[in-house]
Write an enzyme that holds these catalytic residues in place. Structure first.
Site, PDB file in Angstrom:
ATOM      1  N   HIS A   8      -3.652   8.121   5.918  1.00 52.06           N
ATOM      2  CA  HIS A   8      -1.987   9.050   5.388  1.00 52.06           C
ATOM      3  C   HIS A   8      -2.828  10.474   4.435  1.00 52.06           C
ATOM      4  CE1 HIS A   8       1.495   6.790   5.858  1.00 52.06           C
ATOM      5  NE2 HIS A   8       1.104   5.735   5.631  1.00 52.06           N
ATOM      6  N   GLY A  18       1.117  -1.298   0.189  1.00 51.29           N
ATOM      7  CA  GLY A  18      -0.140  -0.188   0.057  1.00 51.29           C
ATOM      8  C   GLY A  18       0.645   1.430   0.231  1.00 51.29           C
ATOM      9  N   HIS A  78      -5.522   1.601   6.671  1.00 51.84           N
ATOM     10  CA  HIS A  78      -4.175   2.622   6.424  1.00 51.84           C
ATOM     11  C   HIS A  78      -3.817   3.744   6.075  1.00 51.84           C
ATOM     12  CE1 HIS A  78       0.812   1.777   7.133  1.00 51.84           C
ATOM     13  NE2 HIS A  78       0.804   2.741   6.812  1.00 51.84           N
ATOM     14  N   GLU A  79      -3.898   3.117   4.361  1.00 55.11           N
ATOM     15  CA  GLU A  79      -3.453   4.734   3.248  1.00 55.11           C
ATOM     16  C   GLU A  79      -4.684   5.727   3.186  1.00 55.11           C
ATOM     17  OE1 GLU A  79      -0.783   3.745   1.774  1.00 55.11           O
ATOM     18  OE2 GLU A  79      -0.865   2.180   2.727  1.00 55.11           O
ATOM     19  N   CYS A 113       4.977   0.114   7.536  1.00 53.43           N
ATOM     20  CA  CYS A 113       4.815   2.292   6.466  1.00 53.43           C
ATOM     21  C   CYS A 113       6.087   1.769   6.266  1.00 53.43           C
ATOM     22  CB  CYS A 113       4.044   2.736   7.591  1.00 53.43           C
ATOM     23  SG  CYS A 113       4.511   4.641   6.465  1.00 53.43           S
ATOM     24  N   LEU A 114       5.957   2.468   4.850  1.00 55.08           N
ATOM     25  CA  LEU A 114       6.846   2.581   4.073  1.00 55.08           C
ATOM     26  C   LEU A 114       7.973   3.613   4.789  1.00 55.08           C
ATOM     27  CD1 LEU A 114       6.419   1.064   0.847  1.00 55.08           C
ATOM     28  CD2 LEU A 114       7.103   0.096   1.970  1.00 55.08           C
ATOM     29  N   GLN A 137       3.238   9.675   0.451  1.00 51.40           N
ATOM     30  CA  GLN A 137       4.980   8.819   0.494  1.00 51.40           C
ATOM     31  C   GLN A 137       5.894   9.523  -0.007  1.00 51.40           C
ATOM     32  OE1 GLN A 137       1.968   5.137   1.837  1.00 51.40           O
ATOM     33  NE2 GLN A 137       3.634   6.055   2.649  1.00 51.40           N
TER      34      GLN A 137
HETATM   35 ZN    ZN Z   1       1.726   4.011   5.696  1.00 51.34          ZN
END
Ligand code: ZN
Length: 147
Positions: free
Chosen positions: A134, A45, A130-131, A88-89, A50
């Site tokens: 963001h 994701g 989660h996304e 999370c990246l 990001q």
């Molecule tokens: Zn994330």
């Protein structure tokens, strides 16, 4: 480049993409860049913020395929919660459990600007939540209840 915590951009709200922008070069490039970065990072994701773009665009792996969702909205969520160990990246090295709805309904636009509706349960439902967090400047580390 994928930006990482505590970069302040991650705390900002992303703005909706206008329908006429979807087929334009800026959004096309953004989606292409997001696909490239998520592949490099082997993620499931990614939100546009990001990679530094405050636009409501996310990539979510659904049925083993990375799909684009523009202006995603959760229209229904189950009371029943579930939790998996999330990462999370943008928050390298951190993992933790977050309570999320087990099932959700999502409304969004696809890459061609067409409205799509879908239901997700389990892991894809968690990735969506989660996304979409963001896009509001919320990170999973804000919600961890168990490490
Ligand atoms: Zn994330």
């Amino acid at each position: 480049m994928i930006i990482v915590y505590p970069d302040k951009l991650l705390r900002q709200k992303s703005s909706p993409v206008k329908p006429e922008e979807i087929s334009g070069p800026e959004i096309k490039k953004l989606i292409a860049d997001m696909r490239e970065w998520i592949k490099k990072a082997d993620g499931v994701g990614l939100a546009a913020v990001q990679i530094g773009a405050l636009k409501r665009v996310i990539l979510v792996e659904v049925d083993g395929e990375l799909k684009v969702f523009i202006n995603p909205k959760i229209t229904r969520k189950s009371w029943k919660k579930t939790a998996i160990e999330e990462g999370c990246l943008s928050v390298p090295g951190k993992h933790g459990y977050v309570n999320r709805s087990e099932k959700i309904s999502v409304k969004a636009l696809d890459e061609s600007g067409k409205e799509i509706k879908l239901r997700a349960a389990g892991v894809p439902a968690i990735i969506f939540q989660h996304e979409i967090d963001h896009l509001e400047g919320i990170l999973f580390i804000d919600k961890i209840w168990k490490k």
